[in-house]
Write an enzyme that holds these catalytic residues in place. Structure first.
Site, PDB file in Angstrom:
ATOM      1  N   GLU A 149     -24.527  89.174 -93.302  1.00 33.83           N
ATOM      2  CA  GLU A 149     -24.427  87.812 -93.816  1.00 33.83           C
ATOM      3  C   GLU A 149     -25.595  87.535 -94.762  1.00 33.83           C
ATOM      4  O   GLU A 149     -26.760  87.787 -94.422  1.00 33.83           O
ATOM      5  CB  GLU A 149     -24.477  86.794 -92.670  1.00 33.83           C
ATOM      6  CG  GLU A 149     -23.319  86.876 -91.698  1.00 33.83           C
ATOM      7  CD  GLU A 149     -22.010  86.403 -92.298  1.00 33.83           C
ATOM      8  OE1 GLU A 149     -22.037  85.423 -93.073  1.00 33.83           O
ATOM      9  OE2 GLU A 149     -20.968  87.012 -91.984  1.00 33.83           O
ATOM     10  N   LYS A 207     -24.124  83.821 -84.559  1.00 34.20           N
ATOM     11  CA  LYS A 207     -23.171  83.795 -85.667  1.00 34.20           C
ATOM     12  C   LYS A 207     -23.808  83.016 -86.829  1.00 34.20           C
ATOM     13  O   LYS A 207     -23.834  81.791 -86.818  1.00 34.20           O
ATOM     14  CB  LYS A 207     -21.858  83.148 -85.242  1.00 34.20           C
ATOM     15  CG  LYS A 207     -20.774  83.188 -86.307  1.00 34.20           C
ATOM     16  CD  LYS A 207     -19.466  82.604 -85.774  1.00 34.20           C
ATOM     17  CE  LYS A 207     -18.365  82.693 -86.823  1.00 34.20           C
ATOM     18  NZ  LYS A 207     -18.650  81.848 -87.995  1.00 34.20           N
ATOM     19  N   ASP A 264     -16.010  72.114 -91.682  1.00 29.77           N
ATOM     20  CA  ASP A 264     -15.533  73.202 -90.823  1.00 29.77           C
ATOM     21  C   ASP A 264     -14.651  72.673 -89.709  1.00 29.77           C
ATOM     22  O   ASP A 264     -13.661  73.299 -89.323  1.00 29.77           O
ATOM     23  CB  ASP A 264     -16.732  73.953 -90.213  1.00 29.77           C
ATOM     24  CG  ASP A 264     -17.440  74.823 -91.246  1.00 29.77           C
ATOM     25  OD1 ASP A 264     -16.911  74.955 -92.367  1.00 29.77           O
ATOM     26  OD2 ASP A 264     -18.506  75.355 -90.923  1.00 29.77           O
TER      27      ASP A 264
END
Length: 728
Positions: free
Chosen positions: A181, A123, A41
């Site tokens: 998610e 998140k 990432d």
């Protein structure tokens, strides 16, 4: 002449933009479609941010085809394609407080006033999915895809535990599209990878990758066997029922419908409160059962959200604050083994140096041969390396998609790499191979000497890892100045001055390599350039002299007797008062000491039955090391009798040792770990995992002020001021 350009844009900028666009598109394809990410990432964010900077400097580069104007990636060819009822957007990112302040100021300018309150939430590092319910019935589940079109994964979504097939309640919308998610809990991810390796299959690189791969299984029966979970965090379409007016109200309503929603969110009114939430989960990042990579901040009110609108790819009313990456990719160059103070032989990964969580890492433990097999890593693999804050670096798994066939399996050695002794399991069923040469193995001696110098043992700051290595493993022709612990207090300047040694890594025991020469690093630790005694040598001898007067419990810890850490050593020394009493005590007498028990008592007797162990005691005694404590003082009021305490963190008015002493003097017991039987945990600054364990178990917590209340007024008064987590 000026720099070559095309259409006013420097050629170098055009070339770099095209190169970055290709890298980003390829990374997205592998991440979203193939579920085989090949870059971390952090690396992807670096490319993407560089693209944004180029387009800001040269606006003509920002075309509709640019990766900065797209959401997600193209859908795969393995599933039917479906159109989302409303576009699924991405989020812009913030990386520090200045970014957050700039976002809030921009939103306030567009809203012509403070757009708060704000909803802040975690998140989740999972796979974005949209669920459509018509007349309360689950009609469809789809991946985000490119934001407009996604993969139809309805059969697989139906297998996810916690996702209802029908919504409950009286005020259910006739049509609602919810977003959330899909993830696999961290603990379940580890078990899943172990199962895959046992089956001869490639392991997943990380929990997000495992969730994506699982949700895209062509056979829903396979998906049903895996521990997928989902958390819903938004709404795209809402028709035919009373519409919520704010994001926080949505969560209440969705929860009433039976949808899985998080309770780890908060509605706040200011930028300071946003930053407080961000900082809290920066510290407690690993408390949730799933991976998080940041915090999402949203304007709570829907009318204000509509006023702020969106860019081509992201809403202006929300932003993702991303924490520094804890996972990076790097090359596994080799797997070597190190030997610890108990003879345990541990495989270590040797990697291309890489920066992760703020530090450069080139070594990581692999624990034992079975763990190497479970993780499915091969020498030569590109691997995912994880370092969470101050936690020891860990290899998560291999990036299987980048294998080229040159990789090879690790083979555990059969003999000790330091002394050549054949390795063996201590007892049947052990996971760890050990070197049985406890007396003569230089690695074990080095590790025990370093351990003996720790603050909770003899507290010799001048005897660090470099010094311990120099004393036990000097370069030839010098002979070791310390062959066993017995030699420690007989050291002289004449012995120290000529010593040169290789520098070793204190976490692995493996030699360090000088990057300039490619050779092992060598130091003359105890002498200066003129061949005279260095300050290191003088300091060591002085501190060894001072260490002779340490209390008995610290001497016991320094002996490296199995199971005798500081808490147990305190209890043993406090009751027995002398080394002779401990050496001559029967197993039954030792087991009768509170907190010792039969197993530890047997270990103590076994240790003292070894001739060379007793030689250490006698040599230290002859050198002047204190072998007995003063007679036990008369007991004061035993106000803490029967209570067990754990002390963690830094207190202003007490060291941990003095805090433990004052507790035991009042009849309390001080333990090294938190359990359900712990009465209180005393917490200072920078408390770590013991504080977290107390919170998870609901054990009462005392700060320093509460600790003083305990000492002055007793446990009942302390209970009144303690924080009990499960009652907050």
């Amino acid at each position: 002449m000026g720099e070559p350009s095309a259409g006013g844009v420097p050629v170098a900028a055009l070339k770099r933009h095209a190169e970055l666009a290709e890298l980003v598109e390829e990374a997205r394809w592998r991440y979203y479609v193939l579920d085989q990410p090949t870059v971390s990432d952090a690396e992807f964010d670096g490319w993407f941010n560089e693209l944004l900077a180029l387009e800001k400097a040269h606006p003509s580069l920002q075309t509709p085809d640019s990766p900065t104007q797209k959401v997600g990636a193209p859908v795969s060819g393995d599933f039917a394609k479906v159109q989302h009822l409303a576009r699924m957007e991405s989020l812009d990112n913030a990386f520090d407080a200045d970014d957050m302040a700039a976002w809030q100021a921009r939103a306030a300018r567009l809203a012509e006033g403070d757009p708060g309150p704000y909803l802040v939430e975690l998140k989740i590092d999972g796979l974005a999915v949209a669920l459509v319910y018509r007349d309360g019935k689950l009609e469809r589940g789809a991946t985000r895809g490119d934001g407009r079109t996604g993969d139809d994964v309805t059969p697989n979504v139906r297998t996810i535990k916690g996702v209802p097939h029908r919504l409950r309640g009286d005020d259910v919308p006739s049509l609602v599209e919810v977003r959330g998610e899909v993830y696999i809990p961290v603990d379940d991810f580890t078990k899943l990878n172990e199962q895959l390796v046992e089956q001869g299959k490639a392991p997943f690189a990380n929990p997000r990758n495992s969730a994506a791969g699982t949700l895209r299984q062509k056979d829903p029966r396979i998906t049903a066997q895996r521990p997928l979970r989902m958390i819903v965090h938004g709404v795209g379409v809402w028709e035919g029922a009373t519409a919520p007016r704010a994001q926080s109200e949505v969560y209440d309503r969705l929860g009433e419908f039976g949808l899985p929603v998080s309770d780890l969110y908060k509605v706040v009114g200011s930028l300071d409160e946003i930053n407080e939430f961000i900082e809290h989960y920066r510290v407690h990042r690993h408390d949730p059962p799933y991976e998080i990579d940041g915090v999402v901040v949203k304007v709570d009110d829907f009318r204000t959200q509509r006023e702020l609108g969106s860019t081509s790819r992201a809403p202006r009313w929300a932003i993702a604050y991303k924490y520094p990456p804890e996972e990076v990719n790097t090359k596994l160059l080799d797997i070597q083994v190190g030997v610890g103070r108990t003879g345990r032989v541990t495989p270590f990964a040797v990697m291309e140096p890489v920066v992760v969580a703020g530090s450069t890492v080139e070594r990581a433990t692999l624990h034992n041969a079975a763990i190497v097999v479970k993780k499915g890593v091969l020498i030569g693999d590109m691997v995912v390396l994880r370092k969470a804050g101050d936690v020891i670096p860990e290899i998560v798994g291999p990036v299987v998609a980048m294998r080229d066939g040159s990789e090879r399996e690790f083979v555990m050695p059969t003999h000790c790499p330091e002394c050549g002794t054949e390795l063996a399991y201590e007892k049947e069923g052990d996971a760890d191979l050990r070197c049985p040469n406890a007396r003569g193995c230089p690695a074990q001696i080095r590790e025990r000497i370093y351990f003996a110098a720790r603050r909770t043992a003899l507290d010799i700051t001048g005897l660090g890892y470099v010094a311990a290595t120099a004393l036990t493993q000097p370069l030839p022709p010098q002979q070791p100045a310390v062959r066993t612990e017995a030699d420690l207090f007989d050291l002289t300047l004449e012995q120290l001055i000529p010593i040169k040694s290789v520098v070793r890594d204190k976490d692995t025991g493996l030699p360090k390599i000088d990057p300039r020469t490619g050779e092992e690093k060598v130091v003359s630790f105890f002498s200066n350039v003129n061949g005279q005694a260095s300050q290191n040598a003088l300091t060591l001898l002085q501190e060894l002299e001072e260490a002779k007067q340490r209390p008995l419990w610290q001497v016991l810890v320094a002996l490296s007797i199995r199971h005798i850490g500081p808490p147990t050593a305190r209890v043993l020394a406090g009751q027995m008062r002398s080394m002779d009493a401990i050496m001559n005590a029967s197993e039954e007498e030792l087991a009768a000491v509170e907190g010792i028990g039969p197993r530890v008592a047997a270990t103590i007797r076994e240790w003292f039955a070894v001739d060379w162990h007793r030689e250490i005691i006698e040599r230290w005694r002859a050198a002047g090391v204190r072998m007995a404590d003063e007679p036990a003082p008369e007991k004061g009021p035993q106000t803490l009798q029967g209570l067990t305490f754990v002390v963690t963190g830094t207190l202003d008015g007490f060291t941990r040792d003095s805090a433990a002493e004052v507790l035991t003097s009042r009849g309390g017991k001080v333990a090294g770990s938190v359990s359900k039987k712990t009465s209180f945990v005393v917490v200072g600054e920078n408390a770590g995992s013991k504080y977290d364990k107390a919170v998870s178990l609901g054990v009462p917590i005392l700060d320093e002020q509460g600790f003083r209340v305990l000492l002055e007024d007793g446990p009942e008064a302390a209970s009144a001021v303690a924080v009990t987590p499960d009652k907050e």
